[in-house]
Design a protein around this motif. Structure first.
Motif, PDB file in Angstrom:
ATOM      1  N   ASN A  31      10.032  -0.942 -14.564  1.00  0.00           N
ATOM      2  CA  ASN A  31       9.522  -1.487 -13.516  1.00  0.00           C
ATOM      3  C   ASN A  31       8.014  -2.292 -13.687  1.00  0.00           C
ATOM      4  OD1 ASN A  31       7.069   0.038 -11.921  1.00  0.00           O
ATOM      5  ND2 ASN A  31       8.199   1.473 -13.274  1.00  0.00           N
ATOM      6  N   SER A  32       8.005  -3.144 -12.792  1.00  0.00           N
ATOM      7  CA  SER A  32       6.564  -3.550 -13.019  1.00  0.00           C
ATOM      8  C   SER A  32       6.067  -3.953 -11.498  1.00  0.00           C
ATOM      9  CB  SER A  32       6.171  -4.757 -13.747  1.00  0.00           C
ATOM     10  OG  SER A  32       4.803  -5.178 -13.946  1.00  0.00           O
ATOM     11  N   MET A  33       5.974  -2.996 -10.463  1.00  0.00           N
ATOM     12  CA  MET A  33       6.161  -2.919  -8.940  1.00  0.00           C
ATOM     13  C   MET A  33       4.476  -3.672  -8.804  1.00  0.00           C
ATOM     14  SD  MET A  33       8.852  -1.779  -8.387  1.00  0.00           S
ATOM     15  CE  MET A  33       9.000  -1.830  -6.485  1.00  0.00           C
ATOM     16  N   GLY A  34       3.558  -3.164  -9.377  1.00  0.00           N
ATOM     17  CA  GLY A  34       2.178  -3.840  -9.276  1.00  0.00           C
ATOM     18  C   GLY A  34       1.690  -2.920  -8.138  1.00  0.00           C
ATOM     19  N   LEU A  35       1.936  -1.755  -7.779  1.00  0.00           N
ATOM     20  CA  LEU A  35       1.233  -0.992  -6.790  1.00  0.00           C
ATOM     21  C   LEU A  35       1.431  -1.493  -5.437  1.00  0.00           C
ATOM     22  CD1 LEU A  35      -2.383   0.400  -8.310  1.00  0.00           C
ATOM     23  CD2 LEU A  35      -0.411   1.449  -6.782  1.00  0.00           C
ATOM     24  N   PRO A  36       2.522  -1.857  -4.859  1.00  0.00           N
ATOM     25  CA  PRO A  36       2.853  -2.263  -3.733  1.00  0.00           C
ATOM     26  C   PRO A  36       2.542  -0.947  -2.722  1.00  0.00           C
ATOM     27  CG  PRO A  36       4.664  -2.218  -4.780  1.00  0.00           C
ATOM     28  CD  PRO A  36       3.865  -1.913  -5.679  1.00  0.00           C
ATOM     29  N   ASN A  37       1.903  -1.249  -1.729  1.00  0.00           N
ATOM     30  CA  ASN A  37       1.644  -0.112  -0.679  1.00  0.00           C
ATOM     31  C   ASN A  37       0.957  -0.529   0.374  1.00  0.00           C
ATOM     32  OD1 ASN A  37      -1.470   1.285  -0.841  1.00  0.00           O
ATOM     33  ND2 ASN A  37      -1.010   0.150  -2.611  1.00  0.00           N
ATOM     34  N   GLU A  38       1.120   0.537   1.417  1.00  0.00           N
ATOM     35  CA  GLU A  38       0.624  -0.056   2.707  1.00  0.00           C
ATOM     36  C   GLU A  38      -0.821   0.091   2.869  1.00  0.00           C
ATOM     37  OE1 GLU A  38       3.877  -0.858   2.866  1.00  0.00           O
ATOM     38  OE2 GLU A  38       3.019  -1.136   4.952  1.00  0.00           O
ATOM     39  N   GLY A  39      -1.550   0.692   2.099  1.00  0.00           N
ATOM     40  CA  GLY A  39      -3.094   0.805   2.048  1.00  0.00           C
ATOM     41  C   GLY A  39      -3.240   2.109   2.472  1.00  0.00           C
ATOM     42  N   TYR A  40      -4.409   2.763   1.874  1.00  0.00           N
ATOM     43  CA  TYR A  40      -4.749   4.080   2.185  1.00  0.00           C
ATOM     44  C   TYR A  40      -4.762   4.680   3.708  1.00  0.00           C
ATOM     45  CZ  TYR A  40      -9.283   4.492   3.726  1.00  0.00           C
ATOM     46  OH  TYR A  40     -10.585   4.397   4.541  1.00  0.00           O
ATOM     47  N   GLU A  41      -5.017   3.958   4.322  1.00  0.00           N
ATOM     48  CA  GLU A  41      -5.162   4.461   5.949  1.00  0.00           C
ATOM     49  C   GLU A  41      -3.761   4.701   6.478  1.00  0.00           C
ATOM     50  OE1 GLU A  41      -7.576   1.171   7.005  1.00  0.00           O
ATOM     51  OE2 GLU A  41      -9.329   2.391   7.706  1.00  0.00           O
ATOM     52  N   TYR A  42      -2.576   4.052   6.053  1.00  0.00           N
ATOM     53  CA  TYR A  42      -1.297   4.411   6.404  1.00  0.00           C
ATOM     54  C   TYR A  42      -0.811   5.801   5.986  1.00  0.00           C
ATOM     55  CZ  TYR A  42       3.461   3.705   6.751  1.00  0.00           C
ATOM     56  OH  TYR A  42       5.118   3.707   6.850  1.00  0.00           O
ATOM     57  N   TYR A  43      -1.581   6.178   4.825  1.00  0.00           N
ATOM     58  CA  TYR A  43      -1.119   7.531   4.251  1.00  0.00           C
ATOM     59  C   TYR A  43      -1.927   8.486   4.855  1.00  0.00           C
ATOM     60  CZ  TYR A  43       1.707   4.342   1.605  1.00  0.00           C
ATOM     61  OH  TYR A  43       2.607   3.249   1.048  1.00  0.00           O
ATOM     62  N   LEU A  44      -2.954   8.130   5.297  1.00  0.00           N
ATOM     63  CA  LEU A  44      -4.258   9.202   6.038  1.00  0.00           C
ATOM     64  C   LEU A  44      -3.474   9.282   7.257  1.00  0.00           C
ATOM     65  CD1 LEU A  44      -6.523  10.781   6.216  1.00  0.00           C
ATOM     66  CD2 LEU A  44      -8.023   8.558   6.443  1.00  0.00           C
ATOM     67  N   ASN A  45      -2.837   8.361   7.970  1.00  0.00           N
ATOM     68  CA  ASN A  45      -2.458   8.592   9.263  1.00  0.00           C
ATOM     69  C   ASN A  45      -1.152   9.363   9.279  1.00  0.00           C
ATOM     70  OD1 ASN A  45      -4.694   7.112  10.416  1.00  0.00           O
ATOM     71  ND2 ASN A  45      -3.434   5.154  10.501  1.00  0.00           N
ATOM     72  N   TYR A  46      -0.252   9.004   8.361  1.00  0.00           N
ATOM     73  CA  TYR A  46       0.858  10.142   8.010  1.00  0.00           C
ATOM     74  C   TYR A  46       0.447  11.365   7.823  1.00  0.00           C
ATOM     75  CZ  TYR A  46       5.248  11.638   6.136  1.00  0.00           C
ATOM     76  OH  TYR A  46       6.498  12.134   6.117  1.00  0.00           O
ATOM     77  N   ALA A  47      -0.714  11.728   6.947  1.00  0.00           N
ATOM     78  CA  ALA A  47      -1.127  13.153   6.510  1.00  0.00           C
ATOM     79  C   ALA A  47      -1.525  13.619   8.007  1.00  0.00           C
ATOM     80  CB  ALA A  47      -1.997  12.834   5.454  1.00  0.00           C
ATOM     81  N   ARG A  48      -2.064  12.852   8.642  1.00  0.00           N
ATOM     82  CA  ARG A  48      -2.736  13.526   9.944  1.00  0.00           C
ATOM     83  C   ARG A  48      -1.640  14.030  11.079  1.00  0.00           C
ATOM     84  NH1 ARG A  48      -8.330  12.170  10.403  1.00  0.00           N
ATOM     85  NH2 ARG A  48      -8.804   9.856   9.836  1.00  0.00           N
ATOM     86  N   LYS A  49      -0.268  13.283  10.862  1.00  0.00           N
ATOM     87  CA  LYS A  49       0.493  13.593  11.947  1.00  0.00           C
ATOM     88  C   LYS A  49       1.637  14.656  11.498  1.00  0.00           C
ATOM     89  CE  LYS A  49       1.959   9.101  11.837  1.00  0.00           C
ATOM     90  NZ  LYS A  49       2.736   8.024  12.125  1.00  0.00           N
ATOM     91  N   PHE A  50       1.521  14.833   9.994  1.00  0.00           N
ATOM     92  CA  PHE A  50       2.560  15.627   9.233  1.00  0.00           C
ATOM     93  C   PHE A  50       2.391  16.968   9.560  1.00  0.00           C
ATOM     94  CE2 PHE A  50       3.982  18.088   5.591  1.00  0.00           C
ATOM     95  CZ  PHE A  50       5.036  17.339   5.268  1.00  0.00           C
TER      96      PHE A  50
END
Ligand SMILES: O=C(O)c1[nH]c(=O)[nH]c(=O)c1Cl
Length: 312
Positions: free
Chosen positions: A70-89
């Motif tokens: 794999n050479s995905m190249g760090l595709p991701n939604e940006g940290y705020e997406y995961y921070l929001n997910y962590a808030r709702k978890f």
């Protein structure tokens, strides 16, 4: 049998979860992990901004069936997406949430860590020092002084127990040097070994062409072919990090390799390539296989044989 474990103070009903990067970039994927037989879940490594990542094809299972590149190249939604997910978890859920951060600079890692610390959530932070696929960004895991300097800044900021994702090392002196750095940070509670074996090259015989598009076909290797390097890194750090834990990842395709990772010292076991190929239903299969191996050997819990690999 008891497959449960505790990592950085968080309880997992079973030792298994996804390797960061696999089945964890979007909420729907994370939901599927929550509903699966996994014991936990970790998010795709986040950068400060959203990233598309490298051009496709950028992941492929190898035709030989022994792994993936794999050479995905760090595709991701940006940290705020995961921070929001962590808030709702729902933290009353049986599964702890791990958050992977992979800033493109120390400044970005600091900004992301500060946001998570400010939010004061029960999720566990894991700093990824070992992405091999961002063109022009050498991975910190192979610059031990730079990794030490990053930890000197990040560990005090994080305060709580956290982990780091390490690349594979291939020299005893490097195990010693990295362990000396890790042992300096009391709240650095665990290391996850290994990330993909960086910058391999898969070439198709018929077309005489590299399999994946980015970086002239150079990408991280995973799957069964990296098992023995993974076991060595798990055991090397298990031996060198008293009072800390190791999460094992690399080459786990069945209960057998999971058993070997625990025997080498792993407190939990992550799965990447096999999860990508089989999907989250894999967790039920692999739990059953590990259970059967333990029953045959007379082990009642993973604690009984963790790190007990014998030498001649
Ligand atoms: O290319 C990737 O996104 C990637 N691929 C990997 O094999 N390990 C990583 O840590 C990352 Cl961040």
């Amino acid at each position: 049998v008891d497959l449960s474990t505790t990592i950085a103070g968080a309880h997992l009903d079973n030792v298994f979860f996804n390797a960061s990067g696999v089945w964890c970039q979007h909420e729907e994927e994370l939901q599927a992990l929550l509903e699966s037989g996994s014991g936990s879940l970790i998010t795709k490594s986040a950068t400060y901004e959203h990233r598309e990542g490298n051009p496709s094809p950028r992941y492929l299972p190898l035709p030989s069936g022994i792994g993936s590149i794999n050479s995905m190249g760090l595709p991701n939604e940006g940290y705020e997406y995961y921070l929001n997910y962590a808030r709702k978890f729902d933290y009353t859920h049986a599964k702890p949430l791990f958050i992977s951060l992979s800033g493109l600079s120390l400044a970005d890692n600091v900004k992301m860590v500060e946001a998570f610390v400010q939010a004061n959530l029960p999720c566990i932070l894991e700093v990824n020092f070992s992405c091999p696929n961002v063109p022009g960004k050498p991975q910190l895991g192979y610059d031990i002084d730079a990794m030490d300097a990053a930890l000197a800044t990040l560990a005090p900021l994080i305060k709580k127990p956290f982990g780091i994702k390490l690349p594979p090392y291939f020299d005893i002196a490097h195990f010693d040097q990295v362990a000396a750095v890790v042992n300096k940070y009391d709240n650095l509670a665990y290391v996850t070994c290994i990330n993909s074996v960086g910058n391999g090259l898969a070439i198709d015989l018929d077309t005489e062409t590299a399999l994946i598009k980015p970086k002239d076909g150079f990408g991280g290797l995973g799957g069964l072919m990296v098992l023995n390097t993974a076991l060595a890194n798990v055991n090397a750090f298990y031996r060198r990090l008293p009072g800390k834990q190791v999460i094992g990842v690399g080459g786990v395709v069945s209960g057998k390799e999971a058993f070997l990772h625990i025997l080498a010292g792993a407190s939990a076991v992550q799965i990447g390539t096999q999860l990508k190929e089989e999907g989250p239903a894999m967790f039920d299969r692999i739990k059953k296989e590990l259970t059967e191996i333990m029953e045959k050997k007379g082990y009642k819990s993973v604690e009984e044989f963790r790190g007990k690999v014998k030498t001649l």
